[in-house]
Write an enzyme that holds these catalytic residues in place. Sequence first.
Site, PDB file in Angstrom:
ATOM      1  CG  HIS A  51       5.042   5.236   1.508  1.00 15.27           C
ATOM      2  ND1 HIS A  51       6.086   5.771   2.627  1.00 15.27           N
ATOM      3  CD2 HIS A  51       5.439   4.226   1.705  1.00 15.27           C
ATOM      4  CE1 HIS A  51       5.867   4.339   2.755  1.00 15.27           C
ATOM      5  NE2 HIS A  51       5.414   3.502   2.634  1.00 15.27           N
ATOM      6  N   PRO A  65       1.104  -1.507  -0.074  1.00 13.01           N
ATOM      7  CG  PRO A  65      -0.820  -1.751   2.011  1.00 13.01           C
ATOM      8  CD  PRO A  65       0.406  -2.102   0.805  1.00 13.01           C
ATOM      9  CB  CYS A  66       1.450   3.409  -2.293  1.00 17.91           C
ATOM     10  SG  CYS A  66      -0.342   4.266  -3.258  1.00 17.91           S
ATOM     11  CD  GLN A  67      -3.393   3.155   0.217  1.00 13.77           C
ATOM     12  OE1 GLN A  67      -1.821   2.925   0.542  1.00 13.77           O
ATOM     13  NE2 GLN A  67      -4.621   2.389   0.097  1.00 13.77           N
TER      14      GLN A  67
END
Length: 241
Positions: free
Chosen positions: A146, A142-144
């Site tokens: 970052h 998950p990139c949320q």
Amino acid sequence: MLALTDPSSPLDDDLTSAWFLERVRGASVVDRSCDGPDIEVGLVDLFCASGGFTQGVRLIAEELGVQLNTIAGVDIDEGALTVYAANHSPDLALACPVDELVDFELDVLRDGSVTYLNRPRSLHHELSQLANQVDLVIGGPPCQGHSNLNNYTRRDDPRNLLYALVPAIAEMTGASALLIENVPGVVNDRGQIVQTTESLLPGRSDGLSSSEPSMQATSAGPKPASVISCAHIEQTSPRST
């Protein structure tokens, strides 16, 4: 079919354009310099969603004349996993959190580097049974947490720690390489998750070594969308048939 006979040569704009055009038209693109014994690569895709990352690896494998065997796809989204299974026919389609597959603890050394306190241990019997077939572990955690667009938990989000699951499962399965995709902001994580991941790669007891594990790539789109990848390559030959 577009055959690349000398891939070591610099690719000029004309050849790059030709490559994309042939791909869009559905043609096969083959690197003739890789002709040789049949090579198989077993892949595990973590946070796989519907399989875009696996598809990219598959296209590269096809161009190199490598047979890609999809060992497992893992995602908590059952709908996306159904699409993944239809597209890539993995031996295992696991609808579960990735952190339920492996148990491990990290230890911070005096020099600030991080190592495994104990070797990562599998929590999934079926995946353990297939571990000796795994060569490459890929994952897009998950990139949320970052993302620069996140004004609430940016840089300090519990999901950011999921990044370290990719090397842990690579260690658990004995994979010889890994790829991790994320947004550029991952390098600014307050917990230094990229640095932690890099410190887990070199100097392992099984003779693996890392070389420039962090690199930046770019992808085409309406907005520039760079990603960060970590690679860890074993200094041995791939399995051949």
